[in-house]
Design a protein around this motif. Structure first.
Motif, PDB file in Angstrom:
ATOM      1  N   UNK A 260       0.858  -1.190   0.000  1.00 53.01           N
ATOM      2  CA  UNK A 260       0.000   0.000   0.000  1.00 53.01           C
ATOM      3  C   UNK A 260       0.897   1.243   0.000  1.00 53.01           C
ATOM      4  N   UNK A 261       0.805   2.037  -1.057  1.00 52.24           N
ATOM      5  CA  UNK A 261       1.636   3.237  -1.143  1.00 52.24           C
ATOM      6  C   UNK A 261       2.988   3.011  -1.787  1.00 52.24           C
TER       7      UNK A 261
ATOM      8  N   UNK B  83      -1.022  -2.395  -4.584  1.00 53.11           N
ATOM      9  CA  UNK B  83      -1.526  -3.115  -3.410  1.00 53.11           C
ATOM     10  C   UNK B  83      -2.750  -3.921  -3.820  1.00 53.11           C
ATOM     11  N   UNK B  84      -2.843  -5.144  -3.331  1.00 53.72           N
ATOM     12  CA  UNK B  84      -3.995  -5.980  -3.701  1.00 53.72           C
ATOM     13  C   UNK B  84      -4.983  -6.136  -2.557  1.00 53.72           C
ATOM     14  N   UNK B  85      -4.841  -5.298  -1.531  1.00 56.15           N
ATOM     15  CA  UNK B  85      -5.729  -5.409  -0.378  1.00 56.15           C
ATOM     16  C   UNK B  85      -7.003  -4.608  -0.611  1.00 56.15           C
ATOM     17  N   UNK B  86      -8.082  -5.056   0.015  1.00 54.16           N
ATOM     18  CA  UNK B  86      -9.274  -4.216   0.034  1.00 54.16           C
ATOM     19  C   UNK B  86      -9.089  -3.214   1.178  1.00 54.16           C
ATOM     20  N   UNK B  87      -9.833  -2.104   1.131  1.00 53.40           N
ATOM     21  CA  UNK B  87      -9.715  -1.140   2.221  1.00 53.40           C
ATOM     22  C   UNK B  87      -9.938  -1.803   3.574  1.00 53.40           C
ATOM     23  N   UNK B  88     -10.832  -2.797   3.565  1.00 51.25           N
ATOM     24  CA  UNK B  88     -11.104  -3.510   4.808  1.00 51.25           C
ATOM     25  C   UNK B  88      -9.854  -4.231   5.307  1.00 51.25           C
ATOM     26  N   UNK B  89      -9.143  -4.869   4.376  1.00 51.69           N
ATOM     27  CA  UNK B  89      -7.901  -5.561   4.749  1.00 51.69           C
ATOM     28  C   UNK B  89      -6.908  -4.584   5.359  1.00 51.69           C
TER      29      UNK B  89
ATOM     30  N   UNK C 167       0.790   7.275   7.091  1.00 49.48           N
ATOM     31  CA  UNK C 167      -0.389   6.833   6.343  1.00 49.48           C
ATOM     32  C   UNK C 167      -1.698   7.075   7.079  1.00 49.48           C
TER      33      UNK C 167
ATOM     34  N   UNK D 222      -4.703   8.564   5.497  1.00 46.07           N
ATOM     35  CA  UNK D 222      -5.261   7.773   4.403  1.00 46.07           C
ATOM     36  C   UNK D 222      -6.078   6.620   4.939  1.00 46.07           C
TER      37      UNK D 222
ATOM     38  N   UNK E   3      -9.407   7.683   6.153  1.00 50.15           N
ATOM     39  CA  UNK E   3     -10.330   8.134   5.113  1.00 50.15           C
ATOM     40  C   UNK E   3     -10.679   7.063   4.095  1.00 50.15           C
ATOM     41  N   UNK E   4     -10.187   5.847   4.319  1.00 46.96           N
ATOM     42  CA  UNK E   4     -10.424   4.784   3.327  1.00 46.96           C
ATOM     43  C   UNK E   4     -11.925   4.508   3.158  1.00 46.96           C
TER      44      UNK E   4
END
Lengths: 506, 361
Positions: free
Chosen positions: A352-353, A359-365, A499, A502, A505-506
């Protein structure tokens, strides 16, 4: 027949005098130790018996009772072997010493040798303060004892040696006090780290203001390297600080062959560490990693992997510079003024970043990953910096990067400015500023204030973020010896937000 | 022939708790009204239907449940219900092959033009920016943005619409009392205020892997067209696109790199005939909406700002690399970036990276 010998023990980091009474009466031969003696001390019976016999002395075939006073203090050190042996011998030998002002410390081997012990420095230092005149210590602990003046310290290597000395047959010379050569060595240096301008600058600011740091970055970008080099930009330990650190290491039995620890401690515990391992405690109060990092640096790599309760426990020491360990049987206080530097990946997949990989994560991850780190702990970290990968061309760049020594000079100067500013307060550095003190000491002129508020709105900064930015700008201004916080100081502080904004605010 | 009466609403709703009969409503509705199903005696019902085990089961269901209670629960929640025969039922949705008999919603369901924006739950920065941008721009042309409230593209499509001051509909794969994913609850509330949250499921329906494809038919059914932003090979967004295709709606796809996992689905759609979208004009054109060229408001940029802007791109760049390229110190550079950000030219990305703002596509 009765005799009395003095010794001492550590409880926490405090030295307590122990009086050892030996009573030998006729009766069925037996050997007993009383006075809250733990296993370590109970076993001393066998060591003392063997050591006496194997050194050619007689072990009385009578009823031998040893009392350790005060009887309500737990005793768990093998250092009483030597005083017990001396106590037994003095019932039938004609020793010549002042048993009120002389102390003995040492663990015995079966053949009468005296083994190296833990915490000798602190004990001897304590004995000196309790106005003892003479102390016998294991020969192998000689090096740490040379730091103490004002008490005669005799290093002894064998039981028979000390006996002959006490009988006046041989002469021993006490350890000479030596003011240690003051020569701090730094193993790492910033000039070896290519690129990483932002993280290096962040560490400089952190060292100057005593701020805790969070290094966030994809795997393999150099977080550990930066953390290791961090101590090289701190000003050297003062003599008093060095002595304090050396006492802690002596008590923990971690002192190596150098008499005085002059390097700032760097502790790097693995994330599987237990609560007692990190913070201290246990059946008897063990010294935790945070105390070993006193006056130095505690590096927690892979922060989210640490047990949550362990991290929560860091809050008091980060706030107060000490840890109070209260258990049902005891309460001790250990010093723990350290700078925390933590490392972590930005998310589960680690990218992430990142500037290259997606990044392959969902915001939840991502949120779930960050939720593993305690919020209150993160709040105590003023500087968060993203460590991105360095361009490959830079790795082979021959231009020398700035050396740690130069940075250290700036850090030292900035710290002096802060000591001066806060001399009437209980704090020393900008990192310790409370909201109330920020009002008192940090003046932002109206132009800067407007700039900050506008930026905060644009960047969706939280109130906590703004507070941290103000503190960090204060340190950046101090690094330039600027009384006023200028636009550029504020702007630079904005890059050290990490971070957090960020994530929220995801 | 069935004549709809709004008094039938509670019965239609309660019937949805007995799916076997509910799903085959076309087969019986001309012979017996939903209210009759509940109000007539068992004997009369059995007389009207030729004997079947289904109707026997329904009678057992009816004995166990009280339609008044079911309806009461819905009314208490302040959720609204609209049936296929109601005025406010989305007109385009009425036309699809198997429209839901009713929709439960919060907010305002009336609207003129709808367009769906869908895509993967794990978007790239590119996908995020694109969905936000199209959403933000399309609301300015009176479109209501329809999506599925999922993480990723859906979320940013909703957010873009709200940011652009427009309306947006979130279609759920569960009933309204189970907002999924729960992380989007706040977003859901904002959607209620500026659009509607819609579900075809009766209260108490949890999301399952079967309900999501079902709800996709509503997303495409409501809309005149579907824009697929990023979708992998097996993305649910492709299901939405195929529904749209079958119902004769427009399908738009945003092209991506052929090596990018998350653009495989969209590129394939283009290959199969979906309209490739390179800019908003490509979408407007299909609906014969004239593109409004709005001259960029004259913002005065300093020389330094222009210089920095030249080096910026939609792909965010790491600030250290920017420092090297511009040979500028960090505080100066940050000052310029902050000011560009205030003027709306630059956007911040995680990891001290900066890029051009997507308004200026």
């Amino acid at each position: 027949m009765l005799s009395k010998v003095k010794s001492a023990t550590l409880w926490g980091l405090k030295c307590y005098d122990i009086e050892i009474e030996v009573d030998i009466t006729s009766g069925v031969p037996s050997f007993n130790i009383v006075g809250l003696a733990e296993q370590e001390v109970q076993e001393s019976k066998e060591r003392v018996r063997s050591a006496l016999k194997n050194s050619g002395f007689e072990f009385p075939l009578k009823r031998v009772t040893i009392n350790l006073a005060p009887a309500d203090l737990k005793k768990d050190t093998p250092l009483f072997d030597l005083p017990i042996a001396i106590g037994i011998l003095s019932t039938y030998m004609n020793f010549n010493f002042d048993n009120e002002k002389t102390a003995f410390l040492g663990e015995l081997a079966f053949d009468g040798r005296i083994r190296k012990g833990k915490g000798i420095l602190s004990i001897v230092h304590g004995l000196k303060n309790n106005s003892y005149r003479k102390v016998f210590v294991p020969k192998e602990n000689e090096f740490e004892c040379s730091l103490i003046d004002g008490i005669e310290i005799y290093p002894v290597s064998h039981l028979s040696q000390i006996v002959r000395f006490l009988l006046g047959e041989i002469n021993l010379s006490p350890i000479k006090f030596q003011y240690p050569e003051y020569n701090p060595v730094y193993e790492e240096d910033f000039s070896f780290i290519r690129g990483h301008y932002l993280p290096k600058r962040a560490l400089e600011v952190a060292a100057a203001g005593g701020h805790n740091v969070l290094l966030v970055g994809p795997p393999g970008t150099g977080k550990t390297l930066l953390a290791r080099a961090f101590s090289s930009i701190f000003p050297p330990l003062t003599y008093e600080e060095a002595f304090e650190v050396t006492q802690i290491y002596s008590a923990a039995g971690l002192l190596l062959e150098d008499s005085l620890i002059q390097k700032r401690p760097f502790r790097n515990p693995h994330h599987t560490i237990s609560y007692a391992g990190l913070l201290g405690g246990g059946v008897s109060p063990q010294i935790g990693e945070i105390t070993l990092a006193h006056k130095g640096i505690l590096f927690l790599d892979e922060l989210p992997e640490f047990r949550r309760d362990v991290l929560e426990g860091l809050r008091q020491p980060l706030e107060e510079g000490k840890i109070v360990i209260s258990r049902s049987k005891y309460t001790v206080t250990y010093p723990a003024q350290f700078t925390l530097i933590a490392g972590m990946n930005p998310c589960k997949c680690g990218y992430f970043g990142d500037k290259e990989k997606e990044c392959t994560c969902t915001p939840y991850d991502v949120k779930k990953y960050w939720n593993k780190v305690s919020g209150p702990l993160l709040d105590r970290i003023d500087i968060r910096v993203y460590v991105n990968r360095v361009e490959k061309e830079k790795i082979f760049n021959d231009n020398l990067e700035e050396s740690s020594e130069k940075i250290r000079e700036r850090v030292k100067k900035a710290r002096e400015i802060q000591y001066e500013r806060y001399k009437s307060e209980k704090i020393y550095l900008n990192s310790q500023l409370t909201p109330k003190l920020i009002k008192k000491y940090v003046n932002l002129n109206s132009r800067i204030r407007d700039l900050l508020l506008n930026t905060a709105e644009k960047m969706k900064l939280s109130m906590r973020s703004i507070d941290r930015i103000i503190k960090v700008s204060r340190t950046i201004a101090d690094l330039e010896s600027s009384e006023e916080i200028k636009e550029r100081h504020l702007m630079e502080a904005l890059t050290f937000r990490g971070l957090e904004d960020f994530i929220s605010n995801l | 022939m069935y004549h709809y009466n709004s008094k039938d609403k509670p019965f239609i709703y309660s019937l949805s708790y007995f799916p076997p009969l509910y799903r085959r409503w076309r087969e019986w509705i001309d012979f017996i009204s939903p209210s009759d199903l509940f109000l007539l005696s068992d004997k009369e019902i059995l007389e009207r239907f030729s004997y079947s085990s289904l109707i026997q089961e329904f009678i057992i269901f009816k004995r166990k449940t009280s339609w008044e209670d079911l309806w009461e629960k819905l009314v208490k929640k302040d959720y609204k219900l609209t049936t296929l025969w109601d005025e406010e039922y989305p007109p385009l949705l009425k036309e699809i092959k198997n429209p839901p008999l009713f929709l439960i919603y919060r907010g305002n369901i009336i609207g003129e033009r709808f367009i769906a924006i869908v895509g993967t739950r794990r978007p790239t920065q590119y996908g995020i920016k694109i969905s936000e941008y199209f959403s933000r721009e399309l609301v300015k042309y009176g479109f209501i943005i329809v999506s599925g409230l999922a993480y990723g593209i859906d979320t940013y499509a909703h957010k873009g619409a709200l940011e652009g001051g427009g309306r947006t509909f979130g279609i759920l794969g569960s009933s309204l009392d189970f907002i999924y994913p729960s992380g989007n609850r706040i977003l859901a509330e904002r959607i209620v205020e500026n659009g509607a949250l819609i579900s075809e499921y009766p209260l108490g329906t949890r999301p399952t892997k079967y309900t999501f494809p079902q709800r996709n038919r509503i997303i495409s059914g409501i809309s005149e067209g579907v824009i697929v932003v990023e979708a992998g090979d097996k993305s649910g967004a492709l299901i939405t696109a195929s529904f749209a295709l079958n119902e004769g709606r427009e399908v738009f796809a945003i092209p991506g790199r052929i090596t990018d996992e998350r653009s495989k689905g969209t590129n394939k759609l283009i290959q199969e005939g979906a309209k490739m979208v390179l800019d908003i004009i490509d979408i407007l054109e299909e609906f014969h909406i004239p593109f409004i060229y709005k001259p960029k408001s004259e913002v005065v940029l300093t020389e330094e700002e222009k210089k920095v802007l030249q080096f910026l791109d939609f792909n965010p760049i790491f600030i250290e690399d920017l420092m090297v390229k511009l040979n500028m110190d960090i505080s100066r550079l940050m000052f310029i970036i902050v000011s560009l950000q205030a003027k709306g030219f630059v956007e911040e990305y995680p990891g001290n990276r900066y890029g051009k703002r997507s308004d200026n596509l």
